[in-house]
Design an enzyme around this catalytic site. Structure first.
Site, PDB file in Angstrom:
ATOM      1  N   LYS A   1       0.720  -5.596  -9.344  1.00 47.14           N
ATOM      2  CA  LYS A   1       1.250  -4.557  -8.311  1.00 47.14           C
ATOM      3  C   LYS A   1       2.842  -5.021  -8.378  1.00 47.14           C
ATOM      4  CE  LYS A   1       1.096  -5.574  -3.891  1.00 47.14           C
ATOM      5  NZ  LYS A   1       2.326  -5.665  -3.198  1.00 47.14           N
ATOM      6  N   ASN A   2       3.310  -6.258  -8.224  1.00 52.38           N
ATOM      7  CA  ASN A   2       4.773  -6.316  -7.932  1.00 52.38           C
ATOM      8  C   ASN A   2       5.688  -6.316  -9.186  1.00 52.38           C
ATOM      9  OD1 ASN A   2       3.750  -6.668  -5.533  1.00 52.38           O
ATOM     10  ND2 ASN A   2       4.007  -8.811  -5.258  1.00 52.38           N
TER      11      ASN A   2
ATOM     12  N   ARG B   1       5.998  -1.026   1.179  1.00 49.13           N
ATOM     13  CA  ARG B   1       7.204  -1.697   1.186  1.00 49.13           C
ATOM     14  C   ARG B   1       7.964  -1.172  -0.075  1.00 49.13           C
ATOM     15  NH1 ARG B   1      11.125  -4.413   4.099  1.00 49.13           N
ATOM     16  NH2 ARG B   1      12.668  -5.486   2.630  1.00 49.13           N
TER      17      ARG B   1
ATOM     18  N   CYS C   1       3.328  -4.706   4.338  1.00 51.50           N
ATOM     19  CA  CYS C   1       2.474  -5.807   5.174  1.00 51.50           C
ATOM     20  C   CYS C   1       3.345  -6.211   6.404  1.00 51.50           C
ATOM     21  CB  CYS C   1       2.287  -6.938   4.293  1.00 51.50           C
ATOM     22  SG  CYS C   1       1.001  -6.628   2.856  1.00 51.50           S
TER      23      CYS C   1
ATOM     24  N   ARG D   1      11.066  -8.255   8.135  1.00 54.76           N
ATOM     25  CA  ARG D   1      11.358  -7.632   6.862  1.00 54.76           C
ATOM     26  C   ARG D   1      12.565  -6.378   6.924  1.00 54.76           C
ATOM     27  NH1 ARG D   1       5.874  -6.589   3.504  1.00 54.76           N
ATOM     28  NH2 ARG D   1       7.189  -7.159   1.611  1.00 54.76           N
TER      29      ARG D   1
ATOM     30  N   ASP E   1       2.530 -15.353  -1.648  1.00 56.40           N
ATOM     31  CA  ASP E   1       1.441 -14.308  -1.761  1.00 56.40           C
ATOM     32  C   ASP E   1       0.172 -15.265  -1.981  1.00 56.40           C
ATOM     33  OD1 ASP E   1       3.369 -12.021  -3.377  1.00 56.40           O
ATOM     34  OD2 ASP E   1       3.119 -12.459  -1.136  1.00 56.40           O
TER      35      ASP E   1
ATOM     36  N   ILE F   1       9.120 -18.403   3.351  1.00 58.81           N
ATOM     37  CA  ILE F   1       9.739 -16.941   3.183  1.00 58.81           C
ATOM     38  C   ILE F   1       9.517 -15.984   4.442  1.00 58.81           C
ATOM     39  CG2 ILE F   1       9.543 -15.087   1.512  1.00 58.81           C
ATOM     40  CD1 ILE F   1      10.325 -17.597  -0.120  1.00 58.81           C
TER      41      ILE F   1
ATOM     42  N   ARG G   1      -4.920  -2.160  -1.445  1.00 59.84           N
ATOM     43  CA  ARG G   1      -3.428  -1.887  -1.983  1.00 59.84           C
ATOM     44  C   ARG G   1      -3.064  -2.769  -3.043  1.00 59.84           C
ATOM     45  NH1 ARG G   1       0.538  -3.109   2.507  1.00 59.84           N
ATOM     46  NH2 ARG G   1       1.911  -2.576   0.686  1.00 59.84           N
TER      47      ARG G   1
END
Ligand code: EPZ
Length: 428
Positions: free
Chosen positions: A27-28, A97, A121, A126, A314, A336, A407
């Site tokens: 995904k990222n 995001r 999320c 953020r 994650d 983080i 997601r």
């Protein structure tokens, strides 16, 4: 879309899972390389595209912009030739995001972009100051009215930008914006996660000139016009977070579980934790096999999340579940995000024992059997962590808000049922 939930029958600690899980595209990594199609003069063909909700939202957003999107069976062709607008709709953008990654290429290509504060999320505040300050450093002006931002520039100009925090998506968005700038842009303290590297490698393949890829010092040379080539293709990098999540499950409840089509070189921090605990693995070229977890003498561990190659934030929630079972105690230090430890309260309701120190630190005590409960996923990764907890628990669990899991994880119940998990998706 009708609400759904997962029903999971726990194994009560028995190690019964076995088999192979094929890892999907990341995904990222997929989201930024697909956003980069806006910097390309013609169609780009993507493969290993994960069938996940955030990818569907990205396709919807691009279609809303007038971009041609055709996709099926893990392949997609994106052609931004027909780009018609530079306004990101509030409705879709606020659902994930990564919508904000599009701001950089739209600014570079159109000279202006309008967008809402992104969703995604709920793992902390953020903010998007690093994006906005970066765009201003490139010579753009930023205004905001009723939560809608407008960023515009006659001409972006290369700059030196020191990123106060090495933000992943801010680095990705600013790299793409800098391609549209006159001159050279240096991003100091840039993110160099594997997903950022994948993005840089994709645009370099089609003409971009970027130095320092894989380091915190990125040098992006402005590129005349759009990237173009006879054919433009991109194979999306395997998802290190999906692979890590399922390896943690295998360590807890498997006799022998293999993840294939993965990048073991992206899993170093997790494999090191497995080594410390005494969990046996076999690492292949593009696969990792994990064998059941055998009790080791009581020890203390530290899981401190950190930018790559450190322990990925994650995987912090799935690892938190693992450490409720490993004898000893583990300090979890989430460096983080300031809102990414809430899932531990739900694990306590299942029987875990946790000391909460502050919004970044907690100590998980091991050796605590878990009981099935009704749980509600607060975000993608805690949702998967709840599935892992439910699988090792005694009794049946219900997990709600499965959209959040969908997601980031493709066909999760199918992949898990294939290795022996009793999981079903029903309407809530
Ligand atoms: C990316 O989010 C990932 N998402 C996240 O994965 C991941 O957890 C995160 O990087 C960290 O690795 C995608 O790539 C789509 P950041 P991102 O900007 O880019 C602060 C998942 O589960 N910050 O690197 O949004 C921020 O608050 C998701 O797949 C600012 O202060 O994360 C955080 O504390 C969850 N101002 C820190 O930086 C800004 O303008 C790192 O966030 C931007 C970020």
């Amino acid at each position: 879309m009708a609400e759904e939930k997962f029903i999971v029958d726990g194994l009560a600690g028995a190690q019964k899972l076995s088999g192979t899980i094929r890892i999907s595209g990341s995904k990222n990594a997929g989201l930024p390389v697909i956003a980069a199609s806006l910097m390309c003069a013609g169609p780009v063909h993507y493969s290993n595209v994960p069938a996940i909700e955030d990818m569907s939202r990205m396709f919807e957003l691009l279609s809303d912009l007038g971009v041609s999107v055709t996709q099926a069976n893990g392949e997609a062709t994106i052609d931004a030739t027909t780009l018609a607008t530079n306004v990101l709709t509030r409705e879709v953008s606020e659902r994930f995001r990564a919508s904000i990654i599009l701001t950089g290429p739209l600014l570079a290509r159109c000279g202006e972009v309008q967008f809402p504060h992104p969703g995604g999320c709920v793992i902390g505040n953020r903010p998007i100051d690093i994006f906005l300050n970066g765009f201003e450093a490139l010579g753009a002006t930023v205004t905001e009215v009723d939560g809608m931002y407008t960023v515009s520039a006659q001409q972006l100009v290369g700059c030196d930008y020191f990123m106060p925090i090495s933000s992943v998506t801010a680095t990705e968005s600013l790299v793409l914006a800098a391609l549209g700038a006159d001159g050279i842009t240096r991003i100091h303290n840039a993110s160099f996660e594997p997903e950022v590297v994948a993005l840089c490698e994709f645009v370099i393949q089609y003409g971009a000139h970027i130095e320092g890829v894989g380091t915190p010092e990125l040098i992006i040379h402005g590129h005349d016009g759009l990237l173009q080539s006879e054919t433009m293709e991109c194979v999306i990098t395997p998802d290190r977070l999906e692979a890590g999540s399922y390896l943690i499950l295998g360590a807890l409840a498997g006799s022998e579980v293999t993840v294939t089509n993965c990048r073991p070189d992206h899993l170093g921090a997790l494999l090191e934790l497995f080594r410390q605990i005494g969990i046996t693995t076999e690492v292949g070229e593009s696969s990792v096999t994990v064998f059941g977890y055998t009790q080791k003498p009581q020890q203390s561990y530290v899981i401190k999340t950190h930018e790559f190659p450190g322990f990925p934030t994650d995987l912090q929630a799935p690892a938190g579940v693992l450490m409720t079972q490993v004898p000893g105690e583990t300090l979890i230090f989430e460096t983080i995000f300031e809102g990414r430890l809430h899932y531990l309260h739900d694990l306590e309701r299942m029987g875990a024992r946790v000391d909460h120190w502050d919004s970044h630190r907690a100590t998980v005590h091991g050796g605590t059997p878990l009981k099935g409960r009704t749980l509600k996923s607060p975000d993608i990764r805690a949702g998967l962590a709840f599935i892992i907890a439910a699988i090792i628990a005694d009794g049946t669990s219900e997990i709600h808000n499965v959209y959040l899991i969908d997601r980031g994880y493709e066909r999760v119940e199918e992949k898990l049922a294939n290795i022996g998990v009793a999981i079903s998706r029903v309407s809530a």
